[in-house]
Motif scaffolding. Structure first.
Motif, PDB file in Angstrom:
ATOM      1  N   ASN A 227      -1.021 -43.674  14.149  1.00 45.87           N
ATOM      2  CA  ASN A 227      -0.782 -44.923  13.433  1.00 45.87           C
ATOM      3  C   ASN A 227      -2.115 -45.465  12.930  1.00 45.87           C
ATOM      4  O   ASN A 227      -2.955 -45.905  13.708  1.00 45.87           O
ATOM      5  N   VAL A 228      -2.294 -45.443  11.597  1.00 43.63           N
ATOM      6  CA  VAL A 228      -3.569 -45.878  11.027  1.00 43.63           C
ATOM      7  C   VAL A 228      -3.733 -47.387  11.122  1.00 43.63           C
ATOM      8  O   VAL A 228      -4.847 -47.902  10.996  1.00 43.63           O
ATOM      9  N   THR A 229      -2.633 -48.109  11.326  1.00 41.50           N
ATOM     10  CA  THR A 229      -2.722 -49.562  11.468  1.00 41.50           C
ATOM     11  C   THR A 229      -3.262 -49.949  12.839  1.00 41.50           C
ATOM     12  O   THR A 229      -4.200 -50.731  12.963  1.00 41.50           O
ATOM     13  N   THR A 272       7.997 -43.654  13.001  1.00 33.94           N
ATOM     14  CA  THR A 272       8.397 -42.679  11.994  1.00 33.94           C
ATOM     15  C   THR A 272       7.282 -42.507  10.970  1.00 33.94           C
ATOM     16  O   THR A 272       6.308 -43.253  10.953  1.00 33.94           O
ATOM     17  N   VAL A 273       7.467 -41.532  10.092  1.00 36.24           N
ATOM     18  CA  VAL A 273       6.550 -41.315   8.980  1.00 36.24           C
ATOM     19  C   VAL A 273       7.349 -41.287   7.675  1.00 36.24           C
ATOM     20  O   VAL A 273       8.570 -41.090   7.680  1.00 36.24           O
ATOM     21  N   ASP A 306       1.380 -34.397   7.869  1.00 34.89           N
ATOM     22  CA  ASP A 306       0.070 -34.971   8.189  1.00 34.89           C
ATOM     23  C   ASP A 306       0.170 -35.867   9.424  1.00 34.89           C
ATOM     24  O   ASP A 306      -0.843 -36.251   9.998  1.00 34.89           O
ATOM     25  N   ARG A 307       1.405 -36.242   9.788  1.00 37.33           N
ATOM     26  CA  ARG A 307       1.704 -37.010  11.009  1.00 37.33           C
ATOM     27  C   ARG A 307       0.987 -38.359  11.014  1.00 37.33           C
ATOM     28  O   ARG A 307       0.470 -38.792  12.030  1.00 37.33           O
ATOM     29  N   LEU A 308       0.972 -39.019   9.849  1.00 37.95           N
ATOM     30  CA  LEU A 308       0.326 -40.318   9.716  1.00 37.95           C
ATOM     31  C   LEU A 308       1.373 -41.403   9.492  1.00 37.95           C
ATOM     32  O   LEU A 308       2.249 -41.263   8.633  1.00 37.95           O
ATOM     33  N   SER A 309       1.251 -42.470  10.250  1.00 35.77           N
ATOM     34  CA  SER A 309       2.138 -43.618  10.131  1.00 35.77           C
ATOM     35  C   SER A 309       1.280 -44.867   9.956  1.00 35.77           C
ATOM     36  O   SER A 309       0.084 -44.866  10.277  1.00 35.77           O
ATOM     37  N   ASP A 310       1.867 -45.941   9.439  1.00 32.94           N
ATOM     38  CA  ASP A 310       1.128 -47.202   9.308  1.00 32.94           C
ATOM     39  C   ASP A 310       1.986 -48.389   9.734  1.00 32.94           C
ATOM     40  O   ASP A 310       1.816 -49.502   9.254  1.00 32.94           O
ATOM     41  N   ARG A 354      11.623 -51.898  11.900  1.00 35.43           N
ATOM     42  CA  ARG A 354      12.828 -51.434  11.229  1.00 35.43           C
ATOM     43  C   ARG A 354      12.681 -51.290   9.729  1.00 35.43           C
ATOM     44  O   ARG A 354      13.610 -50.838   9.051  1.00 35.43           O
ATOM     45  N   ASP A 355      11.522 -51.659   9.146  1.00 37.52           N
ATOM     46  CA  ASP A 355      11.378 -51.400   7.716  1.00 37.52           C
ATOM     47  C   ASP A 355      10.679 -50.071   7.450  1.00 37.52           C
ATOM     48  O   ASP A 355      10.559 -49.647   6.303  1.00 37.52           O
ATOM     49  N   PHE A 356      10.159 -49.417   8.499  1.00 41.18           N
ATOM     50  CA  PHE A 356       9.566 -48.078   8.415  1.00 41.18           C
ATOM     51  C   PHE A 356       8.314 -48.027   7.541  1.00 41.18           C
ATOM     52  O   PHE A 356       7.937 -46.960   7.051  1.00 41.18           O
ATOM     53  N   THR A 357       7.662 -49.179   7.320  1.00 38.57           N
ATOM     54  CA  THR A 357       6.461 -49.208   6.471  1.00 38.57           C
ATOM     55  C   THR A 357       5.384 -50.058   7.135  1.00 38.57           C
ATOM     56  O   THR A 357       5.620 -50.737   8.137  1.00 38.57           O
TER      57      THR A 357
END
Length: 822
Positions: A227-229, A272-273, A306-310, A354-357
């Protein structure tokens, strides 16, 4: 009311091949499990003999006329299938999908539980049992196996032998039992992703009549997504499990076992991604790419591998589950009386985005839940020369309390509204829905089965069940705006008003559904022994999944009032047909079993999901009819103590025969609804700005989550060796599985097709020769050895923007395990 939860141990029925490489075929040494194989099965020249108690008596698996896969505990450990979710890699017709522990679907042959958000108001079609105790919530499926001796996956409806009725099958987990000989063991695994897993047990006598066993297991592993965040790895593992058992045997014909267990999970999960976008019927300016550009947003990567989430919302999947049971068996009067009393709890504290972003659309989403269940079963079984029978009583009580909060964030107006309102963040920012709900569920049953031996070869097996269920629920949603003021959406507010915009996201409502139902189910089996090692059988079952209630809110009428007609859901009516052939040859070194099945379900209980963020998270509705049919084949060969191999395969054709009022897939959602009087026609799928149907006819389409083709396979070869001053075996093992493509949306969508994939695992090591009950096993392993990139689950993001999020499956993992027994 104390229920029956004691079912399936007996489930332990027939074994199709054992997808594992167990060194012996002795059944688990539970007091309810067999202690020895029948004499005719003995002999050093013969292959494996697996003994089960599916029909409440000791039998070889090949003699039981049911379709079941039996997987030994050592095989589970060797292949790295450490919980039910992973177990599907060994059982082709088992499907398990999970977005978090609560939202877990466990199906067999495509049937069992509606695909989508979980509701507490319906029964599971696939029962999960641990030492005969039914686990009402599928969250138990995500916990690590703890001191497991054997797992049995029984396929097809049950009911005439088991406490809790199931319409699709059951998973029966048998743990290792206390022993009157002292023994112990420990296991340690280390691997990449910072894997640390430890297991230990000790068992032995406390006195001449008392024995105890204690087991503990702990697993930690770094997450598989970054998670980049938060700058943290997420979707980690952090599990701890404890189990203790005391066995009292005051006499040879009486045994009483008191068991207690506790497990907890504390991972930062479940994220999720970004996977893809697909065009919907929403206006183009309000679809994902346009909205993201307007807000200056871009996902950290458009390549899911890339398995990156934010994700910017809090993530948590704190899970506590445990309980106690008392099991007593008394052999008296020519039969056996069995009693199982159990209490279980489940405490679930989730937080999701729940917005996945990485945008603040849904700023907060959580639905903590607490469950307590009580069960009691009494069963009497008798064995005779020409007739065997089982009769039982069962009772079950469950209470579930849930407190939910969902809140809109600063980007919600821009994302969900149009026109001038989209530029006013204050309209939705801070809009909060607070949910309070409870469920009380009671059930009782009388069940029984008779085996009539009409000669030495032919057996008839009729069974019946009378079942009563009562469900009572309460659901209340209070909605407050950003200033903390309660809002009301009835009567419907004027179109275009701020209140109308807020009510388009969350509407207050309150319902108190209550329903009761009786049902009578029955089954008939016939089997014929064509030869000593060839059994032909046919089974028919008329079964029911009882009524359900909607616990997550109801759809709305035109005046914005809840549609109370949707409060309850009709019971499923199941007709199941099965024919099978069980064979052994080559002096029982080879086993081949073949099963054909067809299951038809009327009033199938399906999940309907709304496309908006919070209007209705998901509710149950009845599809008119579904059907699942197919063929399963299992083959195992063990030509010598040096080599074992197996291959299991299944073809499953599962579809909605008729579902005319289904939710629409994303490509047919998001636009203005056509007029309710039928004067308008929906526009083309995936064309922005076109009209959307109010519901869709998905008759003839495939059920979600089901691969048409599925295989599992494996082999192990060993050679005598002398290592570390010990005699033993050096061995090399390989196992794998393949699943063809499947759809990940309740209404199949072209955007949610999960491509098929094959996974391969390899292990190599040395196991010492057993000296008494002592020895060790040291092996290295690689799972997903070829680094296959695959998706575990796809999810349609709410809002009809076309965003599809998902969870990539585990990458290549590797490590070292050492096990020792003393």
């Amino acid at each position: 009311m104390f229920p029956t939860v004691r079912h399936a141990l007996l489930l332990s029925a027939a074994i199709l091949p054992v997808p594992a490489f167990a060194q012996d075929a002795t059944a688990p040494q539970a007091d309810a499990a067999p202690q020895a194989a029948p004499a005719e099965a003995a002999g050093p020249s013969r292959g494996d003999v697996i003994v089960v108690t599916a029909r409440r008596r000791q039998e070889t698996a090949q003699a039981v006329p049911l379709a079941i896969s039996v997987i030994r505990g050592d095989s589970i450990e060797a292949t790295g299938n450490f919980n039910v979710v992973k177990l599907q890699q060994l059982a082709p017709t088992l499907q398990v999908y999970t977005s978090n522990p609560r939202n877990t679907s466990v199906n067999i042959r495509g049937l069992g539980v509606p695909f989508g958000l979980t509701s507490d108001g319906f029964e599971q079609g696939v029962g999960i049992y641990v030492d005969d105790v039914y686990n009402a919530r599928v969250a138990a499926a995500t916990f690590d196996f703890l001191d497991v001796a054997q797992v049995e996956v029984l396929r097809g409806p049950q009911g005439s032998l088991y406490g809790k009725n199931t319409t699709a099958g059951a998973i029966a987990i048998t743990t290792s039992q206390p022993t009157f000989d002292f023994e112990g063991g420990a296991e340690l695994s280390v691997g990449n992703l910072d894997l640390r897993q430890g297991k230990a047990f000790v068992s032995g006598p406390l006195s001449e009549t008392l024995a105890a066993r204690v087991a503990v297991a702990s697993t930690t592993r770094r997450g598989t997504l970054y998670n980049v965040t938060s700058q943290r790895w997420i979707n980690e593992q952090d599990n701890l499990g404890l189990r203790a058992q005391v066995l009292w045997k005051p006499a040879g014909n009486l045994s009483v076992t008191l068991s207690g267990d506790y497990s907890r999970q504390d991972p930062e999960c479940c994220g999720t991604v970004y996977v893809r976008t697909g065009a919907t019927q929403r206006a183009l300016s309000r679809q994902f790419d346009a909205l993201a550009a307007a807000l200056g947003y871009a996902p950290p990567s458009r390549n899911p591998y890339d398995r990156l989430s934010d994700l910017d919302g809090s993530l948590n999947a704190t899970n506590r589950i445990g309980g106690a049971s008392l099991r007593a068996r008394w052999d008296v009067g020519g039969g056996t009386l069995t009693s199982i009393s159990a209490w279980r709890f489940w405490d679930w504290k989730p937080e999701n985005d729940r917005d996945f972003t990485g945008l603040s659309i849904v700023a907060r989403s959580q639905n903590p839940s607490q469950q307590n269940q009580y069960s009691q079963e009494l069963r009497w079984n008798h064995e005779g020369a020409r007739i065997d029978y089982v009769v039982g009583l069962f009772g079950f009580h469950q209470r579930v309390d849930t407190q939910g909060t969902e809140q809109q964030g600063k980007d919600a107006s821009r994302w969900s509204l149009s026109g001038a309102q989209a530029n006013d963040p204050s309209i939705l920012r801070g809009l909060t829905a607070t949910n309070t709900q409870f469920l009380k569920s009671d059930s009782a049953a009388l069940f029984g089965q008779v085996s009539l031996k009409l000669g030495d070869r032919l057996t008839l097996q009729p069974g019946a069940r009378l079942n009563y269920d009562h469900k009572e629920g309460y659901y209340s949603r209070v909605v407050t705006n950003g200033q903390g003021q309660m809002i009301s959406c009835t009567p419907a507010p004027p179109a275009g008003s701020v209140l109308a915009a807020q009510c388009g996201v969350y509407q207050p409502q309150q319902t108190s559904p209550s329903v009761s139902a009786w049902n009578f189910s029955y089954d008939m089996g016939i089997n014929y022994k064509l030869a000593r090692d060839v059994l032909l059988y046919a089974n028919y079952a008329k079964s029911f999944k009882t009524v359900g209630i909607n616990q997550n809110g109801l759809p709305l009428n035109a005046d914005n009032t809840p549609n109370l007609a949707a409060s309850t859901v009709a019971p499923e009516s199941v007709n199941h047909y099965e024919i099978g052939l069980k064979t052994q040859f080559w002096n029982r070194r080879a086993t081949f079993n073949l099963t054909g099945f067809r299951t038809e379900i009327g009033n199938f209980q399906a999940t309907v999901n709304g496309g908006q963020f919070g209007t209705v998270r998901g509710y149950l509705a009845n599809a008119e009819k579904v059907r699942s049919q197919g063929i399963e084949a299992d083959f195992k060969v063990r030509p010598s103590d040096r080599f074992t191999a197996y291959v299991n395969g299944a073809y499953t054709d599962a579809k909605y025969v008729r579902f005319t009022n289904a939710p629409c897939p994303p490509e047919l959602s998001g636009g203005t609804f056509v007029a309710s009087n039928g004067s308008q026609q929906p526009g083309p799928a995936g064309v922005p700005g076109s009209l959307s149907p109010r519901q869709c006819d998905i008759s003839g389409q495939a059920l979600p989550g089901v691969s048409k083709w599925a295989f599992s396979y494996g082999a192990e070869v060993n050679q005598p060796a002398h290592v570390f001053g010990k005699d033993g075996q050096a061995y090399l093992g390989i196992d794998g599985n393949y699943r063809s493509s499947w759809n990940s949306n309740a209404s199949p969508s072209r955007y949610t097709v999960v491509d098929g994939y094959a996974l391969t695992n390899v292990r190599a090591g040395f196991r010492s020769a057993s000296e008494g009950n002592q020895g060790f096993d040291l092996f290295g392993w690689v799972r997903n050895a070829f680094g296959v990139q695959y998706i575990d689950l796809l999810q349609v993001a709410p809002g009809n923007t076309g965003l599809i999020a998902g969870t990539p499956g585990d990458p290549r993992t590797y490590g070292l395990t050492i096990k020792t027994r003393f």
